[in-house]
Design a protein around this motif. Structure first.
Motif, mmCIF file in Angstrom:
data_model
loop_
_atom_site.group_PDB
_atom_site.id
_atom_site.type_symbol
_atom_site.label_atom_id
_atom_site.label_comp_id
_atom_site.label_asym_id
_atom_site.label_seq_id
_atom_site.Cartn_x
_atom_site.Cartn_y
_atom_site.Cartn_z
ATOM 1 N N GLU A 199 9.291 36.773 53.149
ATOM 2 C CA GLU A 199 9.040 35.402 53.578
ATOM 3 C C GLU A 199 10.016 35.015 54.684
ATOM 4 O O GLU A 199 11.209 35.331 54.620
ATOM 5 C CB GLU A 199 9.176 34.439 52.397
ATOM 6 N N SER A 200 9.497 34.323 55.689
ATOM 7 C CA SER A 200 10.321 33.946 56.832
ATOM 8 C C SER A 200 11.413 32.968 56.438
ATOM 9 O O SER A 200 11.242 32.146 55.534
ATOM 10 C CB SER A 200 9.446 33.316 57.924
ATOM 11 N N ASP A 202 13.791 29.748 57.182
ATOM 12 C CA ASP A 202 13.594 28.498 57.910
ATOM 13 C C ASP A 202 14.860 28.006 58.578
ATOM 14 O O ASP A 202 14.935 26.883 59.044
ATOM 15 C CB ASP A 202 13.071 27.408 56.969
ATOM 16 N N ARG A 369 12.698 44.725 55.559
ATOM 17 C CA ARG A 369 12.550 43.274 55.763
ATOM 18 C C ARG A 369 12.632 42.936 57.253
ATOM 19 O O ARG A 369 13.442 43.486 57.997
ATOM 20 C CB ARG A 369 13.616 42.509 54.973
ATOM 21 N N ARG A 370 11.811 41.990 57.666
ATOM 22 C CA ARG A 370 11.765 41.576 59.071
ATOM 23 C C ARG A 370 12.971 40.719 59.431
ATOM 24 O O ARG A 370 13.513 40.822 60.520
ATOM 25 C CB ARG A 370 10.482 40.792 59.342
ATOM 26 N N GLU A 371 13.361 39.831 58.518
ATOM 27 C CA GLU A 371 14.493 38.955 58.748
ATOM 28 C C GLU A 371 15.539 39.205 57.675
ATOM 29 O O GLU A 371 15.220 39.711 56.598
ATOM 30 C CB GLU A 371 14.056 37.484 58.734
#
Length: 726
Positions: A199-200, A202, A369-371
């Motif tokens: 999940e991105s 914020d 993981r992307r972030e």
């Protein structure tokens, strides 16, 4: 046979629901029509307020049923009748034509379709009422929306893993006619090849340039103090092993600096900026976890989930014979917590113990993981021994290679420090303490020994109390000789990677992360020559380079020069108690390691003798004569280890794990759970920080508020045996 039957009764009699106040989202008609004793919530199962009620009241006598399974006598006829009218998951009434699809299993128990689809989507094929194993499983199509007023099974941003299925009619099928049920066989979609579905975040990272904090005390996140072994030494004397203590202390969080706080509100720890965490928990759900163990693990995980912040992300890996990811890295918002609680609630114990596969999948979550949140860690929990990689077919059982359990990406590097530490928790007498300790050492984490069921949640609480308070990252401590005639000797840094340059003039210790208020003590040995005419000798200087986890700012901080006076004739030599205290700690840790190796060779009397000799040496030190608390604690710890080597049985059941957990704590200078170390009255509370204590207080307050908890928790360090007398 008796112990197995006892376990079976506990597993069958386990009830993990808890009372919750009525909310506006509840179905008014269904909820109000239920008697007060039945107004329970499935979402409350893993909340900090939940209790293991049925287990606490003792196992129930089972009765045989037509299909060979055993049900509890407590399932009376009225309860059975009620279960046909009430969904056993959400405990609201099921009405024909009420707008909700109804699913009836082959065991004749009925549920709201959306409730049971959520329950089985993580692989749970067991009836929540009678524990029968289903052959046909309901699965929810992504196109189906949950009823109004209920949490969505998969909210926006949570990818579906379920296969499409035939839409179920909104009419309840006949309870006894299996041929008319509108279900399809279970089909779990394979996991993605790359776990880049996290999940991105914020929040945007704040990038700052490197600064020097030496002249600005407001920027100092670390306090540096140095203590020479003696303040003065005769000019004519030379020292081959002159000790200098380097003491570091991380700054306190804003919450810990506050003198007052409202205990009824959310802790200030979470009201002030802190570094958010990416946490992966790798949980053992093998067959030996059935019953009370799994119930308490779920409760402990519930505590973790409830205490993570909305910017923290969690992913759960469950492993037995194989490993599966329950859900990707997800933020612990209100919806995220609800989803995590339901996922953990779906766990069922069965199969073998494949620790390597669990860690492999946990590492993959972190790698793909992307972030990335600033802080990342893995929690590993197991009550058994790996039966596939280390002790499986073809493995060398006489000399097991525990490095095979740890993915290569998680092995520590002397150049970069440890990136993803694994904090390992061994539960009970049957876990492999040697493998769990090795996993934590290789990755840079800690090993905790959960000896009794009572401290499982406290052990997790202490760990996350530290992880949620990281204030320093990538800390590197450098020492440099300030006199050309000096030369560095050994750097006593425990398990932290350290190196001395070839010319002996500089040295480096890779420390990594520090929690708020956490302290580190390192002993630096220096060869000091005699002086001809100088009245003072400059020995060395300490420099710390570290990163702020929130701003990403690199900071450099230097200490003053360490100096000693060199009179022509010195007075009575006064040894620094600070240096003596830490020398005792290193000496005790070395004795623990030597005693453990001796015990593994089968010489328990020799191991006990090593510990006894160390205690005698401690008695004669400056610290002991000054009644120093650390010296008292070390003596108590060594004595406890001696008692746990009283026999081979006691050593195998608890001695080995207790010693390895103690070694882990001293080598990393970080708190671990062992024995009663999480108890406020225990002497063995080394390295606990205020953030850990606060989280422990919250955990213990919740547990002490449950009268049934006192009856539930039992020692697990040896099945069928009595606790070791104190």
């Amino acid at each position: 046979m008796g112990s197995k039957w006892r376990k079976a009764k506990l597993a069958l009699g386990l009830n993990l629901c808890a009372y919750l106040p009525r909310t506006l989202d509840d179905d008014d008609d269904g909820y109000s029509s239920l008697p007060s004793t039945e107004r329970l919530s499935d979402a409350a199962l893993l909340s900090p307020l939940s209790l293991v009620n049925m287990a606490a009241s003792g196992p129930m006598t089972p009765l045989p049923t037509a299909n060979g399974l055993r049900l509890s006598k407590s399932l009376s006829r009225s309860a059975s009748k009620s279960s046909k009218q009430t969904c056993s998951i959400c405990l609201t009434k099921m009405k024909q034509g009420g707008g909700h699809a109804i699913f009836t299993a082959e065991c004749s128990h009925s549920f709201h379709f959306h409730c049971i689809a959520s329950n089985v989507k993580h692989g749970n094929q067991i009836c929540p009422v009678c524990r029968a194993k289903w052959k046909e499983i309901p699965m929810q199509s992504p196109s189906l929306d949950p009823p109004l007023g209920r949490v969505a099974v998969n909210p926006v941003g949570w990818p579906q893993n379920d296969a499409l299925m035939t839409v179920v009619r909104r009419l309840p099928p006949p309870r006894r006619d299996l041929s008319r049920r509108h279900v399809v066989p279970l089909f779990q979609a394979p996991e993605p090849g790359i776990f880049n579905d996290d999940e991105s975040l914020d929040h945007l990272p704040v990038v700052a340039e490197s600064t020097n904090a030496s002249d600005n005390s407001s920027l100092r996140t670390i306090e540096i103090k140095t203590y020479p072994e003696v303040l003065e030494a005769p000019r004519s004397s030379s020292y081959d092993n002159f000790m200098i203590l380097v003491h570091l202390k991380a700054a306190a969080t804003v919450a810990n600096q506050s003198s007052s706080r409202n205990h009824a509100s959310l802790p200030q720890l979470y009201q002030n900026p802190r570094a958010p965490v990416d946490l992966v928990t790798v949980l053992d759900i093998s067959g030996s976890m059935a019953g009370t163990k799994l119930a308490l693990l779920k409760r402990a995980m519930g505590f973790v989930i409830q205490n993570l912040g909305s910017n923290d992300r969690l992913s759960v890996i469950a492993f037995s014979s194989t490993a599966r990811r329950l859900f990707p890295l997800r933020r612990m918002s209100d919806v995220g917590r609800q989803q995590a609680l339901h996922a953990v609630n779906s766990l069922v114990a069965n199969g073998g113990t494949n620790i390597a596969e669990g860690l492999k999948k946990g590492a993959k979550v972190m790698e793909d993981r992307r972030e990335k949140n600033p802080v990342a860690s893995i929690i590993l929990f197991s009550d058994g021994q790996d039966t596939y990689t280390v002790t499986g077919a073809g493995a060398n059982k006489s000399q097991p290679n525990y490095q095979l359990l740890v993915p290569l990406s998680m092995h520590g590097s002397d150049n970069t420090g440890f990136q993803i530490p694994v904090h390992a928790f061994g539960f009970g007498a049957d876990h492999d303490a040697s493998s769990m300790h090795s996993i934590s050492e290789i990755s840079g984490g800690t090993f905790s020994f959960i000896e009794t069921e009572a401290v499982l949640q406290d052990a997790f609480a202490q760990c996350i109390g530290g992880l949620l308070s990281v204030v320093v990252q990538e800390l590197q401590v450098g020492v440099e000789c300030m006199n050309p005639s000096l030369c560095l000797g050994l750097l006593k840094a425990g398990s932290y990677p350290s190196r001395v340059a070839a010319d002996g003039k500089t040295g480096v210790i890779e420390v990594g992360d520090l929690y708020a208020d956490e302290e580190r003590d390192f002993l630096v040995s220096v060869k000091v020559p005699a002086e001809s005419s100088e009245c003072e000798t400059s020995l060395l200087k300490v420099k710390c380079v570290y990163r702020d986890p929130l701003t990403k700012e690199m900071t450099t901080l230097e200490s003053d020069d360490v100096r000693i006076r060199r009179p022509e004739v010195a007075g009575q030599e006064v040894v620094s108690i600070e240096v003596d205290r830490q020398r005792n700690r290193f000496q005790a840790a070395e004795a623990m390691a030597e005693a453990r190796m001796t015990a593994e060779l089968g010489d328990l009397p020799g191991a006990v003798s090593i510990l006894e000799n160390c205690r005698r040496v401690l008695y004669e030190t400056v610290s002991a004569k000054s009644h120093d608390r650390l010296c008292i604690v070390l003596d108590a710890e060594l004595k406890e280890m001696q008692e746990r080597m009283a026999s081979r049985h006691v050593y195998e059941a608890s001695g080995r794990a207790y010693i390895l957990s103690g070694l882990s704590s001293h080598s990393w200078q970080r708190a671990t759970a062992r024995g009663d170390s999480t108890d406020g009255s225990s002497l063995v509370q080394a390295y606990q920080t205020p953030s850990m204590v606060e989280m422990l207080t919250r955990s213990q307050a919740m547990l002490l508020g449950s009268p049934s908890t006192q009856r539930l928790v039992q020692p697990v360090w040896s099945l069928g045996s009595q606790p070791k007398p104190r």
